[in-house]
Enzyme design. Structure first.
Site, mmCIF file in Angstrom:
data_model
loop_
_atom_site.group_PDB
_atom_site.id
_atom_site.type_symbol
_atom_site.label_atom_id
_atom_site.label_comp_id
_atom_site.label_asym_id
_atom_site.label_seq_id
_atom_site.Cartn_x
_atom_site.Cartn_y
_atom_site.Cartn_z
ATOM 1 N N ALA A 115 -54.576 -55.859 -59.684
ATOM 2 C CA ALA A 115 -55.071 -54.539 -59.279
ATOM 3 C C ALA A 115 -55.817 -53.798 -60.384
ATOM 4 O O ALA A 115 -56.131 -52.619 -60.231
ATOM 5 C CB ALA A 115 -53.891 -53.701 -58.793
ATOM 6 N N ASN A 171 -46.659 -54.376 -61.511
ATOM 7 C CA ASN A 171 -46.947 -55.719 -62.033
ATOM 8 C C ASN A 171 -48.084 -55.701 -63.047
ATOM 9 O O ASN A 171 -48.121 -56.520 -63.957
ATOM 10 C CB ASN A 171 -47.333 -56.645 -60.879
ATOM 11 N N HIS A 199 -54.945 -46.617 -61.670
ATOM 12 C CA HIS A 199 -54.447 -47.170 -62.944
ATOM 13 C C HIS A 199 -55.408 -46.768 -64.053
ATOM 14 O O HIS A 199 -56.613 -47.029 -63.953
ATOM 15 C CB HIS A 199 -54.383 -48.697 -62.888
HETATM 16 N N1 LIG Z 1 -50.427 -58.415 -60.147
HETATM 17 C C1 LIG Z 1 -50.821 -57.411 -59.388
HETATM 18 O O1 LIG Z 1 -51.711 -56.636 -59.757
HETATM 19 C C2 LIG Z 1 -50.216 -57.248 -58.028
HETATM 20 C C3 LIG Z 1 -50.858 -56.419 -57.124
HETATM 21 C C4 LIG Z 1 -50.335 -56.324 -55.838
HETATM 22 C C5 LIG Z 1 -49.165 -56.994 -55.493
HETATM 23 N N2 LIG Z 1 -48.522 -57.741 -56.424
HETATM 24 C C6 LIG Z 1 -47.273 -58.442 -56.076
HETATM 25 O O2 LIG Z 1 -47.575 -59.520 -55.196
HETATM 26 C C7 LIG Z 1 -46.455 -59.764 -54.345
HETATM 27 C C8 LIG Z 1 -46.918 -59.861 -52.881
HETATM 28 O O3 LIG Z 1 -47.452 -58.609 -52.454
HETATM 29 P P1 LIG Z 1 -47.590 -58.302 -50.880
HETATM 30 O O4 LIG Z 1 -48.200 -56.955 -50.783
HETATM 31 O O5 LIG Z 1 -48.210 -59.459 -50.199
HETATM 32 O O6 LIG Z 1 -46.038 -58.198 -50.471
HETATM 33 P P2 LIG Z 1 -45.429 -58.243 -48.980
HETATM 34 O O7 LIG Z 1 -44.103 -57.587 -49.096
HETATM 35 O O8 LIG Z 1 -46.395 -57.722 -47.973
HETATM 36 O O9 LIG Z 1 -45.221 -59.812 -48.680
HETATM 37 C C9 LIG Z 1 -44.336 -60.621 -49.444
HETATM 38 C C10 LIG Z 1 -43.863 -61.786 -48.564
HETATM 39 O O10 LIG Z 1 -43.157 -62.691 -49.419
HETATM 40 C C11 LIG Z 1 -41.924 -63.066 -48.811
HETATM 41 N N3 LIG Z 1 -40.947 -63.320 -49.889
HETATM 42 C C12 LIG Z 1 -40.470 -62.424 -50.786
HETATM 43 N N4 LIG Z 1 -39.603 -63.029 -51.626
HETATM 44 C C13 LIG Z 1 -39.528 -64.325 -51.245
HETATM 45 C C14 LIG Z 1 -38.787 -65.449 -51.724
HETATM 46 N N5 LIG Z 1 -37.927 -65.343 -52.758
HETATM 47 N N6 LIG Z 1 -38.958 -66.646 -51.093
HETATM 48 C C15 LIG Z 1 -39.810 -66.757 -50.028
HETATM 49 N N7 LIG Z 1 -40.522 -65.730 -49.525
HETATM 50 C C16 LIG Z 1 -40.388 -64.516 -50.132
HETATM 51 C C17 LIG Z 1 -41.539 -61.891 -47.913
HETATM 52 O O11 LIG Z 1 -40.718 -62.316 -46.833
HETATM 53 C C18 LIG Z 1 -42.901 -61.374 -47.445
HETATM 54 O O12 LIG Z 1 -43.311 -61.969 -46.233
HETATM 55 C C19 LIG Z 1 -45.454 -58.615 -54.605
HETATM 56 O O13 LIG Z 1 -44.431 -59.026 -55.496
HETATM 57 C C20 LIG Z 1 -46.312 -57.564 -55.276
HETATM 58 O O14 LIG Z 1 -45.581 -56.718 -56.134
HETATM 59 C C21 LIG Z 1 -49.043 -57.902 -57.663
#
Ligand SMILES: NC(=O)c1ccc[n+]([C@@H]2O[C@H](COP(=O)([O-])OP(=O)(O)OC[C@H]3O[C@@H](n4cnc5c(N)ncnc54)[C@H](O)[C@@H]3O)[C@@H](O)[C@H]2O)c1
Length: 248
Positions: A115, A171, A199
């Protein structure tokens, strides 16, 4: 190339759309602990992690820090790994375990820009040493899961503590700390008047001072996650097959 995605949530859905629209040309497969989420996507998925890993060139973790911990090492035995829940990599023990598996199986771990912007310059500046790196993140209280009526600083501290307290929101500070090779300081602000995920990154070093401000549109299905984060993953995967690489 087969891209195997852990997580049929918000990012997983944006990846599927990129495939449907032809922005990303890869073979796709999903895994999620919640099969309903994958059924809603209507793409091939497996509920058996070993079977899911068959034929994968890249595994994209788009799930949670817990998924990095539980599934990351196994995934790296079979494929390169893109980690989106980067907060997990501030756990020194987990990071060294993942690096050890990557070394033994000759695989790579990728951290997308997610992000934010500016990791290219921060990595380059780390060569001369970064004196100070600070992130100020401002989001609507709903996105932070807090109930405040006016602008309020809800956290001030170090990167590791921030990713533990706000695992789905901050993150980006982990990516900054890894790029800078030193822990970033963090301030998290809840502001009911903003509808973007903002950010601001401040860096001081011998070679340059940086101020990067990113105002992100939250994803409609998950306000914690910025649309840019999913786009950055799509571009990272696209670049793996490009002959021309732009940026540090
Ligand atoms: N690096 C970055 O800048 C950044 C930016 C946005 C999101 N993220 C991270 O990316 C990840 C995904 O974001 P999102 O918006 O798609 O989330 P979301 O909640 O919409 O989807 C996550 C999916 O992963 C599944 N899941 C969670 N833990 C699991 C596990 N241990 N085993 C199997 N399945 C699992 C959930 O059931 C869900 O369907 C989050 O952790 C979020 O914090 C990082």
């Amino acid at each position: 190339m087969r891209l195997c995605v852990i997580g049929c949530g918000n990012v997983g859905r944006i990846i599927a759309k990129a495939i449907d629209e032809g922005t990303l040309r890869v073979d796709l497969k999903y895994y999620d602990r919640n099969p309903k989420k994958c059924e809603e996507l209507g793409k091939p998925y497996s509920m058996n992690f070993e079977e899911f890993l068959e034929g994968c060139a890249i595994v994209l973790e788009a799930a949670s820090q817990q998924a990095v911990r539980e599934l990351g090492p196994k995934a790296l035995e079979k494929a390169d790994l893109i980690v989106l829940s980067v907060g997990a990599l501030l756990d020194d023990e987990l990071l060294s375990k993942l690096l050890d598996v990557a070394e033994r199986f000759n695989k790579r771990i990728y951290v997308p820009s997610g992000a934010i912007a500016g990791l290219d310059a921060i990595k380059a500046l780390s060569l001369v040493g970064i004196d100070e790196i600070t992130l100020v993140t401002t989001k609507n209280p709903k996105a932070l899961g807090v109930n405040v009526k006016e602008r309020k600083v809800i956290f001030e501290g170090e990167a590791k503590e921030a990713v533990n307290k706000f695992p789905f929101n901050i993150n980006v500070v982990a990516a900054l700390s890894l790029a800078a090779k030193k822990p970033a300081k963090v301030k998290i602000v809840a502001d009911p008047s903003v509808d973007k995920n903002i950010h601001e990154i401040y860096v001081k070093s011998k070679a340059s001072d940086l101020h990067v401000r990113v105002e992100n549109v939250p994803s409609p299905t998950n306000p914690k996650t910025s649309y840019l984060a999913a786009l950055s993953v799509i571009e990272l995967v696209r670049e793996m097959e490009e002959r021309l690489k732009v940026g540090t």
